[in-house]
Every structure is written in C-alpha cells, then in structure tokens.
Design an enzyme around this catalytic site. Structure first.
Site, PDB file in Angstrom:
ATOM      1  N   CYS A 136       6.188   4.564   9.412  1.00 42.79           N
ATOM      2  CA  CYS A 136       6.840   3.704   8.421  1.00 42.79           C
ATOM      3  C   CYS A 136       8.233   4.090   7.939  1.00 42.79           C
ATOM      4  CB  CYS A 136       5.914   3.544   7.228  1.00 42.79           C
ATOM      5  SG  CYS A 136       4.403   2.684   7.708  1.00 42.79           S
ATOM      6  N   GLU A 179       0.843  -1.201   0.000  1.00 45.12           N
ATOM      7  CA  GLU A 179       0.000   0.000   0.000  1.00 45.12           C
ATOM      8  C   GLU A 179       0.874   1.245   0.000  1.00 45.12           C
ATOM      9  OE1 GLU A 179      -3.307   0.325  -0.553  1.00 45.12           O
ATOM     10  OE2 GLU A 179      -2.440   2.296  -0.735  1.00 45.12           O
ATOM     11  N   LYS A 200       8.277  -1.522  -2.424  1.00 43.69           N
ATOM     12  CA  LYS A 200       7.610  -0.755  -1.360  1.00 43.69           C
ATOM     13  C   LYS A 200       8.645  -0.149  -0.409  1.00 43.69           C
ATOM     14  CE  LYS A 200       4.984   0.929   1.655  1.00 43.69           C
ATOM     15  NZ  LYS A 200       4.194   2.121   1.503  1.00 43.69           N
TER      16      LYS A 200
HETATM   17  P1  NAD Z   1      -1.866  -0.421  12.718  1.00 43.27           P
HETATM   18  O1  NAD Z   1      -1.048  -0.700  13.911  1.00 43.27           O
HETATM   19  O2  NAD Z   1      -2.665   0.853  12.660  1.00 43.27           O
HETATM   20  O3  NAD Z   1      -2.914  -1.616  12.493  1.00 43.27           O
HETATM   21  C1  NAD Z   1      -2.568  -2.962  12.535  1.00 43.27           C
HETATM   22  C2  NAD Z   1      -3.718  -3.743  13.183  1.00 43.27           C
HETATM   23  O4  NAD Z   1      -3.452  -5.132  13.081  1.00 43.27           O
HETATM   24  C3  NAD Z   1      -3.923  -3.454  14.672  1.00 43.27           C
HETATM   25  O5  NAD Z   1      -5.228  -2.954  14.887  1.00 43.27           O
HETATM   26  C4  NAD Z   1      -3.691  -4.814  15.349  1.00 43.27           C
HETATM   27  O6  NAD Z   1      -4.553  -5.038  16.450  1.00 43.27           O
HETATM   28  C5  NAD Z   1      -4.010  -5.765  14.221  1.00 43.27           C
HETATM   29  N1  NAD Z   1      -3.419  -7.106  14.391  1.00 43.27           N
HETATM   30  C6  NAD Z   1      -2.127  -7.438  14.635  1.00 43.27           C
HETATM   31  N2  NAD Z   1      -1.975  -8.770  14.668  1.00 43.27           N
HETATM   32  C7  NAD Z   1      -3.190  -9.316  14.455  1.00 43.27           C
HETATM   33  C8  NAD Z   1      -3.676 -10.654  14.379  1.00 43.27           C
HETATM   34  N3  NAD Z   1      -2.857 -11.698  14.501  1.00 43.27           N
HETATM   35  N4  NAD Z   1      -4.992 -10.850  14.185  1.00 43.27           N
HETATM   36  C9  NAD Z   1      -5.830  -9.796  14.048  1.00 43.27           C
HETATM   37  N5  NAD Z   1      -5.430  -8.505  14.088  1.00 43.27           N
HETATM   38  C10 NAD Z   1      -4.121  -8.265  14.291  1.00 43.27           C
HETATM   39  O7  NAD Z   1      -0.879  -0.515  11.472  1.00 43.27           O
HETATM   40  P2  NAD Z   1      -1.020   0.237  10.056  1.00 43.27           P
HETATM   41  O8  NAD Z   1      -0.543   1.639  10.161  1.00 43.27           O
HETATM   42  O9  NAD Z   1      -2.374  -0.021   9.509  1.00 43.27           O
HETATM   43  O10 NAD Z   1       0.066  -0.546   9.203  1.00 43.27           O
HETATM   44  C11 NAD Z   1      -0.143  -1.877   8.794  1.00 43.27           C
HETATM   45  C12 NAD Z   1       0.910  -2.247   7.765  1.00 43.27           C
HETATM   46  O11 NAD Z   1       0.760  -1.417   6.603  1.00 43.27           O
HETATM   47  C13 NAD Z   1       2.352  -2.050   8.227  1.00 43.27           C
HETATM   48  O12 NAD Z   1       3.150  -3.069   7.676  1.00 43.27           O
HETATM   49  C14 NAD Z   1       2.746  -0.715   7.620  1.00 43.27           C
HETATM   50  O13 NAD Z   1       4.128  -0.640   7.374  1.00 43.27           O
HETATM   51  C15 NAD Z   1       1.994  -0.743   6.314  1.00 43.27           C
HETATM   52  N6  NAD Z   1       1.646   0.593   5.775  1.00 43.27           N
HETATM   53  C16 NAD Z   1       1.175   1.578   6.611  1.00 43.27           C
HETATM   54  C17 NAD Z   1       0.800   2.809   6.081  1.00 43.27           C
HETATM   55  C18 NAD Z   1       0.277   3.912   6.957  1.00 43.27           C
HETATM   56  O14 NAD Z   1       0.066   5.000   6.451  1.00 43.27           O
HETATM   57  N7  NAD Z   1       0.051   3.709   8.236  1.00 43.27           N
HETATM   58  C19 NAD Z   1       0.856   3.016   4.690  1.00 43.27           C
HETATM   59  C20 NAD Z   1       1.316   1.991   3.873  1.00 43.27           C
HETATM   60  C21 NAD Z   1       1.703   0.766   4.426  1.00 43.27           C
HETATM   61  C1  UGA Z   2       4.489   7.664   3.741  1.00 46.67           C
HETATM   62  C2  UGA Z   2       4.524   7.588   2.210  1.00 46.67           C
HETATM   63  O1  UGA Z   2       4.349   8.906   1.693  1.00 46.67           O
HETATM   64  C3  UGA Z   2       3.439   6.665   1.681  1.00 46.67           C
HETATM   65  O2  UGA Z   2       3.559   6.535   0.268  1.00 46.67           O
HETATM   66  C4  UGA Z   2       3.595   5.283   2.330  1.00 46.67           C
HETATM   67  O3  UGA Z   2       2.556   4.423   1.900  1.00 46.67           O
HETATM   68  C5  UGA Z   2       3.545   5.430   3.830  1.00 46.67           C
HETATM   69  O4  UGA Z   2       4.590   6.344   4.265  1.00 46.67           O
HETATM   70  C6  UGA Z   2       3.794   4.149   4.567  1.00 46.67           C
HETATM   71  O5  UGA Z   2       4.334   3.207   4.026  1.00 46.67           O
HETATM   72  O6  UGA Z   2       3.424   4.163   5.744  1.00 46.67           O
HETATM   73  P1  UGA Z   2       3.033   8.932   5.544  1.00 46.67           P
HETATM   74  O7  UGA Z   2       4.134   8.553   6.466  1.00 46.67           O
HETATM   75  O8  UGA Z   2       1.648   8.631   5.939  1.00 46.67           O
HETATM   76  O9  UGA Z   2       3.246   8.250   4.122  1.00 46.67           O
HETATM   77  O10 UGA Z   2       3.076  10.506   5.246  1.00 46.67           O
HETATM   78  P2  UGA Z   2       4.073  11.413   4.371  1.00 46.67           P
HETATM   79  O11 UGA Z   2       3.258  12.442   3.698  1.00 46.67           O
HETATM   80  O12 UGA Z   2       4.967  10.631   3.533  1.00 46.67           O
HETATM   81  O13 UGA Z   2       4.915  12.160   5.499  1.00 46.67           O
HETATM   82  C7  UGA Z   2       5.891  11.484   6.263  1.00 46.67           C
HETATM   83  C8  UGA Z   2       6.652  12.499   7.097  1.00 46.67           C
HETATM   84  O14 UGA Z   2       7.474  13.312   6.268  1.00 46.67           O
HETATM   85  C9  UGA Z   2       5.753  13.467   7.867  1.00 46.67           C
HETATM   86  O15 UGA Z   2       6.297  13.711   9.138  1.00 46.67           O
HETATM   87  C10 UGA Z   2       5.790  14.722   7.027  1.00 46.67           C
HETATM   88  O16 UGA Z   2       5.528  15.893   7.747  1.00 46.67           O
HETATM   89  C11 UGA Z   2       7.210  14.689   6.503  1.00 46.67           C
HETATM   90  N1  UGA Z   2       7.398  15.443   5.250  1.00 46.67           N
HETATM   91  C12 UGA Z   2       6.759  15.053   4.115  1.00 46.67           C
HETATM   92  C13 UGA Z   2       8.244  16.537   5.239  1.00 46.67           C
HETATM   93  O17 UGA Z   2       8.840  16.904   6.281  1.00 46.67           O
HETATM   94  N2  UGA Z   2       8.425  17.207   4.068  1.00 46.67           N
HETATM   95  C14 UGA Z   2       7.805  16.849   2.908  1.00 46.67           C
HETATM   96  O18 UGA Z   2       8.040  17.523   1.875  1.00 46.67           O
HETATM   97  C15 UGA Z   2       6.956  15.744   2.945  1.00 46.67           C
END
Ligand code: NAD
Ligand code: UGA
Length: 478
Positions: free
Chosen positions: A278, A167, A222
């Site tokens: 992340c 994602e 990713k």
């Molecule tokens: P999160 O902590 O918000 O959510 C994860 C959820 O999974 C929790 O609610 C937890 O209770 C649940 N969980 C864990 N183990 C479980 C199990 N065995 N059975 C059922 N539920 C279970 O995490 P997130 O921010 O959604 O991130 C999830 C993944 O996506 C990570 O690998 C992260 O790197 C990736 N990712 C996150 C973002 C983002 O913006 N947060 C964007 C892209 C990718």
């Molecule tokens: C980031 C990536 O942008 C997503 O593509 C990815 O899916 C995600 O991580 C993930 O894998 O979790 P996110 O962390 O939600 O998304 O937000 P960003 O907009 O990337 O910002 C990350 C950090 O960088 C923030 O603290 C933001 O304030 C900072 N940032 C961003 C800067 O300081 N300057 C910029 O120009 C952009």
C-alpha cells in the site's frame, strides 16, 4: 438491526476484518465472497494452517466462527442479494497502462464490484468502501448504482447509501489492530447509514473512537495517513545514510528525537526501505491526484518519499557489494527474510525483491530463508525459478552457478561456507541466531549485514565476524 453482511474480496483486509466482525457480532451472518476460487478453498480448508494468509491470532478467530456466522464462498449473486451491508474490499493496484499509468489507482475491480452490486442487490443496501480509494471514488460507485436504480424497471424497489470506511490495520498485527483500533473512520452523507455501521463496531470498539466525516475527508484521510507513515520511514532512512557517513548511530538519533512528544517514538526504525502493497501505491495515487488538480509542488513533495525509498533499497545492495570487496559474483550469500515485514507471508513490494534481484544480477548465489513465505512466491517475485540443486552442491561447484538462488529451511546449514549473511526481515528467529555456531560455518572474514538492527552487535563482533548495521557509523575496527 443488521443481520446480513457481505464482503467482496477475501484478501489481507477482507478476510481478517470480516473474521473479527463475525467473532464480535454473533447475531450477524458474515459472508465473504471472492472470484478467486483457490483463495476461497484455502479459507475453507480443513486445516487452519492452510488459510491463504498468515496473521497471528487469525486462525483462532476463524476457528470460532467459520461455518457458524462466517462463511467464505464464490457465490456473489446469492450473497449480494441477501446482504443489507456490502463491503467492497477488493485490490486497488497502481494502473499499469493507459491514462495515469504508474501512478493512478486502477479502479477496474471496484467498478466491477459496483456493477455486480447494481445487478444483484435487493431492497435498501448500504455499500461501503473498505478498499483504499482515490478521493471522490464514491462518486463513481454512486453513479453506477444510480444508473441501475433508474434503468432497471423490474428493480425499482432498490436503493443505496454509500459510505467510506477505510481500513487502517497493518499486516502482522491485523487482529490486534482490528480489535483495538486507534479509531474507526466512517465517511458519508446519510447519518442513518453511518449509525447502522457504527452500531456494528460498537459491539467491541468504544464509541468515542468512532469518527464521522464527510465522504471525501474519509477517502483522503486514508491516503494521508499512509503518506505520513511512509514519509517517516523515508525520513529516518535518509538519516541512516548520514549516520553511516558521520559516525552517528541511527538508533541513538531515533531514540533522541522520539522522546520529543511532538515527534513520538513510533515508526522510526530504519530498515531496508518500506515495502507492502500500500505505501507506494497510495502515495503515487496522492501524487496523481495532486497533479490532476494542478498542485505540482504537492505532487513533487510526496513523490520524493517514494524516490528516497527506492534509492535507499538500491543503496543497501550497493553497500553489500562494496563491503564484499567490490564483487559478489560467485559468492554464497544467505538472505534471511523475504516478507516485507515480520509476522506476515506477504511479499508485495518487499525490499527483499529489489535487493535480491540486484545481488543476483551481480552474480551472487543466494540461499534464501523465510519462515512463512512459499518458494513459489519467491520465484514469482524474483522472476526466476529456484535452482534447488544448489543445496546439494559442494562449495567448489557453487561458483559455476552465478546468479542462481535456492530456498533453505535450515539456516545453519545454509551458513556453511557462505561469504555473507544478509538480514532483510525482522523475524524473531533471526534475532536468536547463535553467532558462535554461525561463525564456525561461515567463510572468513564472514560478513553480517543487518538491515533491521535485530542481531546483538556484540555477539557478532565477539565471534570474529564483520558486522554492517543500518545507520551505524561505527566500524568494527573502531
Ligand atoms: P488482496 O489482493 O489481498 O485481496 C483482494 C481480493 O479481491 C482478491 O482475493 C481478489 O480476487 C478479490 N477481487 C477482486 N475483484 C473482485 C471482484 N470483482 N469480485 C470478487 N472478488 C474480487 O488485497 P488487500 O491487501 O486485501 O487490499 C484490499 C484493499 O484494502 C486495497 O485497496 C488496499 O489498499 C486496502 N488496504 C490493504 C491493507 C493491507 O494491509 N493489505 C490495509 C488497509 C487497506
Ligand atoms: C501500513 C499502515 O501501517 C497501515 O495503517 C495501513 O492500513 C496499511 O499500510 C495499508 O493501507 O495497507 P503495512 O504496510 O501492513 O501497514 O505495515 P507497516 O507496519 O506500516 O510497515 C510497512 C513497511 O514499513 C514495512 O516494510 C516495514 O518493515 C516498514 N517499516 C515500518 C520500517 O521500515 N520502519 C518502521 O519504523 C515501521
């Protein structure tokens, strides 16, 4: 035609992603499951303002489909059994102990999911890695699922395909990113399974934006995308320090280089350092993998992106102290913003945590505001309870409470007799502050620290306040 999807993990990715799929695919039943009952209750809360995550546009989508083809539950068994596709969307934090501690991803949640899928799945199931995972994690999932296939006589009829579908959404813009993605990446070795997943996205994503690769390229792409994005921020933040030393202005430098189409203008905003759940964990994961394969120089190159970020975060705290005449002990400082970026309630790895901790350690008294972050979350992050009484004390009494903090919803009230205002998150509310009003309340000389470049410079300076801006080599007296 796929009719039933299950997503394990109802977090920042699982929740919004599944809501968007449900909204665009009315013929598919989407079941989001999580072991955290409190989180599931919040997703099912009557009032949409009580959803567990704040994301613009999310409430409307949940309102459209919840209870129709979008369901939130803790019943993993039932929902895994009936699913034709299972997304694994659980957290993958950095390992805290054991082999690879501090760098490698902790895959215990992913492994637990694979075991649950192995236990309950029926017929043919496509298992999709939605979480961000180290390269070759699909191998682990495959092994676990295969052993279930081979060892369980009663379940001889089960089979699996594994796909990687990372994602790329960013928090704060998740819904728009999901609706209009730059690309959807699908990695796998079964064209049939890849097509089934692609068909779901094709309901709203143009086909040419759906990319197919092998499993390992998808997993590595990713991590690489996040590493490149974070690297840009460390690059521009390093230049901000140089701007402050030389009289250049980082906004002007960013604009000048951003017009070069090879560089591009996005992700060049210097700020207090990158936060979020992340970037740091994914780069450290990349570092770990590189070390594992004996690529020391590659590991070192990427590790410096994180090191520069940590240095930069502490640099901001030091600058605040320096500009407040070398000490913040007993001084009242208003902190505007605690989320790691605007339009989210997420504070994971927020630079505000490091900067506030540094200031509290130096004896500052912090009045913290954020439009979406809860007080309890700030307490957890700062590892210090709120001292609410601060809000009701007279200025003379405050100085007896060095190193304490409170949450203040009314920012103008918090300005009263404050020595400084520090902007750490770029919430729009903070860009609209009336500095004339603020100047009447702040203690002179009244220092404003804008780590996000959102305040209007002239408004601050013309009201006889001192302004420090990130990467701004010009001093007020210039
Ligand atoms: P999160 O902590 O918000 O959510 C994860 C959820 O999974 C929790 O609610 C937890 O209770 C649940 N969980 C864990 N183990 C479980 C199990 N065995 N059975 C059922 N539920 C279970 O995490 P997130 O921010 O959604 O991130 C999830 C993944 O996506 C990570 O690998 C992260 O790197 C990736 N990712 C996150 C973002 C983002 O913006 N947060 C964007 C892209 C990718
Ligand atoms: C980031 C990536 O942008 C997503 O593509 C990815 O899916 C995600 O991580 C993930 O894998 O979790 P996110 O962390 O939600 O998304 O937000 P960003 O907009 O990337 O910002 C990350 C950090 O960088 C923030 O603290 C933001 O304030 C900072 N940032 C961003 C800067 O300081 N300057 C910029 O120009 C952009």
């Amino acid at each position: 035609m796929i009719k039933n999807i299950c997503c394990i993990g109802a977090g920042y990715v699982g929740g919004p992603t599944m809501a968007v799929i449900a909204n665009n695919c009315p013929d598919i039943q989407v079941n989001v499951v999580d072991k955290n009952i409190e989180r599931i209750n919040q997703w099912n809360a009557k009032s949409l303002s009580n959803l567990p995550i704040y994301e613009p546009g999310l409430q409307e989508i949940v309102k459209n489909c919840r209870g129709i083809n979008l369901h939130f539950s803790v019943d993993l068994e039932k929902n895994i059994k009936k699913a034709e596709i299972i997304f694994i969307s659980v957290n993958t934090p950095t390992k805290k102990y054991g082999l690879g501690a501090g760098k490698a991803s902790d895959l215990k949640y992913v492994e637990a999911c694979a075991r649950q899928v192995a236990k309950y799945a029926k017929g043919h199931t496509i298992v999709i890695e939605k979480s961000t995972l180290p390269v070759r994690t699909a191998e682990v999932i495959k092994t676990i699922l295969k052993s279930a296939q081979n060892s369980n006589n009663i379940k001889k009829d089960i089979s699996f395909d594994i796909l990687s579908n990372p994602e790329f959404l960013a928090e704060g813009t998740a819904i728009n990113d999901l609706l209009n993605p730059d690309r959807v990446l699908i990695g796998g070795d079964s064209q049939k399974a890849m097509n089934s997943l692609s068909k779901i996205y094709e309901n709203w994503v143009p086909k040419e934006k759906i990319l197919f690769t092998n499993l390992w390229s998808s997993e590595l792409a990713k991590l690489t995308a996040n590493a490149f994005l974070a690297q840009r921020i460390s690059s521009i933040n390093s230049i901000s320090a140089l701007c402050e030393a030389t009289g250049a202005d980082v906004r002007e430098v960013a604009r000048a280089i951003g017009t070069d189409s090879r560089i591009g203008s996005k992700f060049l905003d210097s700020g207090p350092g990158f936060g979020g759940s992340c970037f740091k964990k994914d780069i450290l994961n990349l570092v770990y993998i590189s070390e594992y394969f004996g690529l020391k120089e590659v590991a070192h190159f990427w590790e410096e992106v994180v090191n520069l970020n940590t240095w930069h975060q502490h640099r901001i705290s030091k600058l605040i102290i320096k500009n407040l005449f070398g000490t913040v002990a007993g001084k009242k400082i208003c902190v505007l913003g605690f989320a790691f970026k605007s339009n989210t309630n997420d504070t994971r790895e927020s630079s505000a945590i490091i900067i506030c901790k540094d200031l509290l350690e130096e004896g500052a008294i912090l009045f913290i505001n954020d439009p979406k972050v809860e007080v309890n979350q700030i307490s957890k992050d700062l590892e210090k309870e709120e001292f609410e009484k601060l809000k009701y004390l007279k200025y003379e009494e405050l100085s007896n409470h060095e190193g304490k903090w409170c949450f203040e919803t009314d920012i103008y009230k918090s300005f009263e007799n404050a020595d400084a205002v520090v902007v750490l998150t770029e919430w729009n509310d903070y860009a609209l502050i009336n500095w004339e009003l603020a100047a009447n309340k702040l203690r002179k000389p009244g220092c404003i620290f804008d780590s996000r470049s959102i305040v209007v410079k002239e408004d601050v300076i013309n009201n006889d306040l001192k302004l420090w801006r990130i990467g701004d080599g010009y001093k007020n007296e210039d």
